[in-house]
Design a protein around this motif. Structure first.
Motif, PDB file in Angstrom:
ATOM      1  N   TYR A  74       0.729  -1.367  -0.042  1.00 61.84           N
ATOM      2  CA  TYR A  74      -0.099   0.196  -0.158  1.00 61.84           C
ATOM      3  C   TYR A  74       1.128   1.567   0.047  1.00 61.84           C
ATOM      4  CZ  TYR A  74      -3.351  -3.213   1.322  1.00 61.84           C
ATOM      5  OH  TYR A  74      -3.642  -4.447   1.136  1.00 61.84           O
ATOM      6  N   ASN A  75       0.444   2.261  -0.857  1.00 65.67           N
ATOM      7  CA  ASN A  75       1.468   3.535  -0.705  1.00 65.67           C
ATOM      8  C   ASN A  75       0.939   4.437  -0.105  1.00 65.67           C
ATOM      9  OD1 ASN A  75      -1.376   4.157  -2.497  1.00 65.67           O
ATOM     10  ND2 ASN A  75      -0.126   4.782  -4.380  1.00 65.67           N
ATOM     11  N   TYR A  76      -0.321   3.708   1.289  1.00 65.93           N
ATOM     12  CA  TYR A  76      -0.270   5.242   2.624  1.00 65.93           C
ATOM     13  C   TYR A  76      -0.575   3.926   3.801  1.00 65.93           C
ATOM     14  CZ  TYR A  76      -4.499   1.896   1.730  1.00 65.93           C
ATOM     15  OH  TYR A  76      -5.402   0.394   1.498  1.00 65.93           O
ATOM     16  N   ASN A  77      -0.442   4.930   5.077  1.00 66.86           N
ATOM     17  CA  ASN A  77      -0.642   4.415   6.012  1.00 66.86           C
ATOM     18  C   ASN A  77      -1.216   4.202   6.448  1.00 66.86           C
ATOM     19  OD1 ASN A  77       0.070   3.750   9.259  1.00 66.86           O
ATOM     20  ND2 ASN A  77       1.735   5.445   8.706  1.00 66.86           N
ATOM     21  N   THR A  78      -1.543   2.247   6.485  1.00 65.89           N
ATOM     22  CA  THR A  78      -2.630   1.983   6.845  1.00 65.89           C
ATOM     23  C   THR A  78      -3.076   2.397   8.261  1.00 65.89           C
ATOM     24  OG1 THR A  78      -1.209  -0.037   7.882  1.00 65.89           O
ATOM     25  CG2 THR A  78      -2.313  -0.179   5.215  1.00 65.89           C
ATOM     26  N   VAL A  79      -1.914   2.235   9.371  1.00 65.21           N
ATOM     27  CA  VAL A  79      -2.696   2.788  10.311  1.00 65.21           C
ATOM     28  C   VAL A  79      -2.916   4.507  10.965  1.00 65.21           C
ATOM     29  CG1 VAL A  79      -1.628   3.431  12.757  1.00 65.21           C
ATOM     30  CG2 VAL A  79      -0.556   1.614  11.771  1.00 65.21           C
ATOM     31  N   THR A  80      -2.057   5.558   9.769  1.00 62.60           N
ATOM     32  CA  THR A  80      -3.808   6.263   9.547  1.00 62.60           C
ATOM     33  C   THR A  80      -4.545   6.076   9.683  1.00 62.60           C
ATOM     34  OG1 THR A  80      -1.438   7.362   8.832  1.00 62.60           O
ATOM     35  CG2 THR A  80      -3.160   8.483   8.499  1.00 62.60           C
ATOM     36  N   ASN A  90      -5.154  -5.785  15.985  1.00 65.36           N
ATOM     37  CA  ASN A  90      -3.438  -5.651  16.265  1.00 65.36           C
ATOM     38  C   ASN A  90      -2.766  -7.420  16.002  1.00 65.36           C
ATOM     39  OD1 ASN A  90      -1.951  -3.339  17.538  1.00 65.36           O
ATOM     40  ND2 ASN A  90      -4.534  -3.711  18.304  1.00 65.36           N
ATOM     41  N   LEU A  91      -4.016  -8.587  16.731  1.00 69.32           N
ATOM     42  CA  LEU A  91      -3.524  -9.871  15.916  1.00 69.32           C
ATOM     43  C   LEU A  91      -3.598 -10.952  15.330  1.00 69.32           C
ATOM     44  CD1 LEU A  91      -5.352 -11.310  19.304  1.00 69.32           C
ATOM     45  CD2 LEU A  91      -3.052 -11.028  19.084  1.00 69.32           C
ATOM     46  N   ALA A  92      -4.342  -9.972  14.155  1.00 69.10           N
ATOM     47  CA  ALA A  92      -4.689  -9.965  12.959  1.00 69.10           C
ATOM     48  C   ALA A  92      -2.543  -9.849  12.460  1.00 69.10           C
ATOM     49  CB  ALA A  92      -4.939  -9.155  12.120  1.00 69.10           C
ATOM     50  N   ILE A  99     -11.449   4.973  19.324  1.00 68.25           N
ATOM     51  CA  ILE A  99     -10.367   5.946  19.563  1.00 68.25           C
ATOM     52  C   ILE A  99      -9.281   6.023  19.884  1.00 68.25           C
ATOM     53  CG2 ILE A  99      -9.376   8.200  19.061  1.00 68.25           C
ATOM     54  CD1 ILE A  99     -12.213   8.477  17.284  1.00 68.25           C
ATOM     55  N   LEU A 100      -9.380   5.934  20.946  1.00 68.98           N
ATOM     56  CA  LEU A 100      -8.777   5.329  22.392  1.00 68.98           C
ATOM     57  C   LEU A 100      -7.908   4.455  22.775  1.00 68.98           C
ATOM     58  CD1 LEU A 100      -7.973   6.897  25.828  1.00 68.98           C
ATOM     59  CD2 LEU A 100      -9.697   5.871  26.681  1.00 68.98           C
ATOM     60  N   CYS A 101      -8.809   3.531  22.740  1.00 68.91           N
ATOM     61  CA  CYS A 101      -8.132   2.166  22.807  1.00 68.91           C
ATOM     62  C   CYS A 101      -7.017   1.883  21.193  1.00 68.91           C
ATOM     63  CB  CYS A 101      -9.511   1.221  22.361  1.00 68.91           C
ATOM     64  SG  CYS A 101     -10.115   0.514  23.438  1.00 68.91           S
ATOM     65  N   ASN A 102      -7.602   2.700  20.025  1.00 80.40           N
ATOM     66  CA  ASN A 102      -6.141   2.186  19.216  1.00 80.40           C
ATOM     67  C   ASN A 102      -5.571   2.900  19.481  1.00 80.40           C
ATOM     68  OD1 ASN A 102      -6.888   0.603  16.630  1.00 80.40           O
ATOM     69  ND2 ASN A 102      -9.337   1.255  17.272  1.00 80.40           N
ATOM     70  N   VAL A 103      -5.367   4.508  20.106  1.00 83.67           N
ATOM     71  CA  VAL A 103      -4.540   5.215  20.288  1.00 83.67           C
ATOM     72  C   VAL A 103      -2.918   4.853  21.757  1.00 83.67           C
ATOM     73  CG1 VAL A 103      -3.534   7.930  21.566  1.00 83.67           C
ATOM     74  CG2 VAL A 103      -5.495   7.541  20.080  1.00 83.67           C
ATOM     75  N   VAL A 104      -3.797   4.089  22.446  1.00 76.46           N
ATOM     76  CA  VAL A 104      -2.999   3.275  23.300  1.00 76.46           C
ATOM     77  C   VAL A 104      -2.252   2.462  22.272  1.00 76.46           C
ATOM     78  CG1 VAL A 104      -3.066   1.802  24.963  1.00 76.46           C
ATOM     79  CG2 VAL A 104      -4.848   4.291  25.124  1.00 76.46           C
ATOM     80  N   GLY A 146       0.274   3.685  20.780  1.00 76.63           N
ATOM     81  CA  GLY A 146       1.679   4.078  21.793  1.00 76.63           C
ATOM     82  C   GLY A 146       2.551   3.290  22.163  1.00 76.63           C
ATOM     83  N   PHE A 147       1.665   1.941  22.303  1.00 74.87           N
ATOM     84  CA  PHE A 147       2.245   0.672  22.846  1.00 74.87           C
ATOM     85  C   PHE A 147       3.419   0.152  22.057  1.00 74.87           C
ATOM     86  CE2 PHE A 147       2.872  -3.471  24.145  1.00 74.87           C
ATOM     87  CZ  PHE A 147       3.520  -3.474  25.651  1.00 74.87           C
ATOM     88  N   LYS A 148       3.168   0.105  20.843  1.00 78.60           N
ATOM     89  CA  LYS A 148       4.258   0.025  19.897  1.00 78.60           C
ATOM     90  C   LYS A 148       4.932   0.652  19.660  1.00 78.60           C
ATOM     91  CE  LYS A 148       0.700  -1.866  16.673  1.00 78.60           C
ATOM     92  NZ  LYS A 148       0.648  -2.550  15.703  1.00 78.60           N
ATOM     93  N   GLY A 149       4.922   2.063  19.153  1.00 77.36           N
ATOM     94  CA  GLY A 149       5.321   3.170  18.793  1.00 77.36           C
ATOM     95  C   GLY A 149       5.722   3.031  18.314  1.00 77.36           C
ATOM     96  N   ASP A 150       4.320   3.074  17.508  1.00 76.86           N
ATOM     97  CA  ASP A 150       3.355   3.945  16.271  1.00 76.86           C
ATOM     98  C   ASP A 150       3.453   4.583  15.481  1.00 76.86           C
ATOM     99  OD1 ASP A 150       4.974   1.407  14.901  1.00 76.86           O
ATOM    100  OD2 ASP A 150       2.937   0.117  15.292  1.00 76.86           O
TER     101      ASP A 150
END
Length: 338
Positions: free
Chosen positions: A42-48, A100-102, A221-226, A229-233
């Motif tokens: 992918y030429n875009y950030n999937t996390v974003t 995340n387990l995916a 949103i809160l769970c994904n941000v946490v 942040g934990f993974k450093g991404d």
């Protein structure tokens, strides 16, 4: 009883929701496939893209609610039903864990085996549904779920056999310690879906459905941000390059379509149920295979053809004795009509 019986689809709106749910998910698969580059990346950030989607869902749910209500009433509902907001942390955290387990499981399994193992969520959904709602499924309903599971597994096994020449003995080699993480992922998905239905129909039945969606997406949103942040991404998700890549028409379509899926899924679980949702997901799998063959030239093997027949038969069986799981308010209305 039939394909469009009142037990299966209580209202015309519920039938529209069922079709819309499938159409949006099929469209999502096609859009994501089309967004891949030639080297299958992918030429875009999937996390974003994931975080942006959750934000769009939140805005959409709030706007739909504010169409007929005021901002003060929204804030009042959030304060009044803050306990429901906390309850939504459960499915939000589980969906976050699932996503995340995916990535973890796809690093341990090839995609075909991964999707094959995920098909056991059909039967597990039935087990969890019985426990959460205290409803016993009939023999015919279990037979239809079993056929549905077999049809989905057959389709994925066909791809595995074609790519790796796997036999039944080869398949056993995939049952390693990593299988535990697959089980956790499957359970997370199933319990989150059924628990979400429980909140919509029972615990939070008095809360406006769009306010419930606001709760869900705030927690997501809160769970994904946490998690990020934990993974450093987290920092990588908001760089100028990542944000500018979101302006691509294909990415915008993916985000908007995925946001629509979130809204429609809540309507699906409110008007229908988690069991029927597994049938919709299986039908999506089959229709996506056919459409990808038509659009992208991805071949369809005999396994897929046979699986399509099995899934169709399972759906037909289920339509004769579907699960009926009304919300508390709908149950009262039904009793009053009687």
């Amino acid at each position: 009883m039939g394909w469009c019986s009142e037990d299966l689809f209580p209202t015309k709106f519920s039938l529209i929701i069922f079709i819309s749910y499938m159409a949006l998910f099929i469209n999502q698969g096609i859009l994501v496939t089309a967004s891949k580059s030639k080297d299958n990346t992918y030429n875009y950030n999937t996390v974003t893209a994931v975080l942006l989607t959750e934000c769009v869902k939140l805005v959409a749910a709030a706007c739909i609610f504010l169409k007929d209500n005021t901002v003060s009433s929204l804030l009042s509902d959030i304060t009044k039903h803050k306990d429901v907001l906390l309850y939504y942390m459960v499915p939000s955290a589980l969906y976050c864990l699932y996503n995340n387990l995916a990535f973890v499981n796809l690093a341990s399994y090839d995609p075909t085996t991964y999707f094959l193992l995920l098909q056991f969520r059909v039967v597990l959904t039935g087990v969890i549904f019985q426990i959460v709602f205290n409803k016993k499924l009939t023999t015919l309903q279990w037979v239809s779920l079993g056929c549905l599971t077999f049809g989905c597994i057959l389709k994925e096994y066909g791809k595995m056999s074609e790519k790796t020449g796997a036999t039944s003995s080869d398949f056993m080699s995939y049952l390693d310690p990593h299988l535990f993480l697959i089980i956790v992922q499957v359970f997370s998905s199933c319990f989150a879906g059924v628990y979400n239905e429980y909140l919509l129909k029972d615990k939070g039945v008095d809360v406006h459905i769009m306010v419930q969606n606001v709760f869900m997406y705030l927690d997501s949103i809160l769970c994904n941000v946490v998690a990020l942040g934990f993974k450093g991404d987290l920092a990588n998700a908001f760089t100028f390059t990542s944000l500018s890549a979101m302006a691509q028409p294909s990415v915008i379509c993916i985000v908007l379509n995925n946001a629509a899926i979130g809204i429609v899924t809540s309507l699906f679980l409110r008007s229908l149920n988690s069991i029927l949702k597994t049938f919709a997901s299986a039908l999506e799998l089959m229709f996506t295979a056919v459409l990808c063959w038509m659009i992208f030239g991805i071949s369809i093997d005999m396994y897929t053809v046979v699986a399509l027949g099995i899934v169709t038969a399972a759906t037909f069986l289920y339509s004769h004795k579907p699960v009926v799981n009304l919300a508390k308010t709908d149950e009262h209305k039904t009793k009053e009509d009687v």
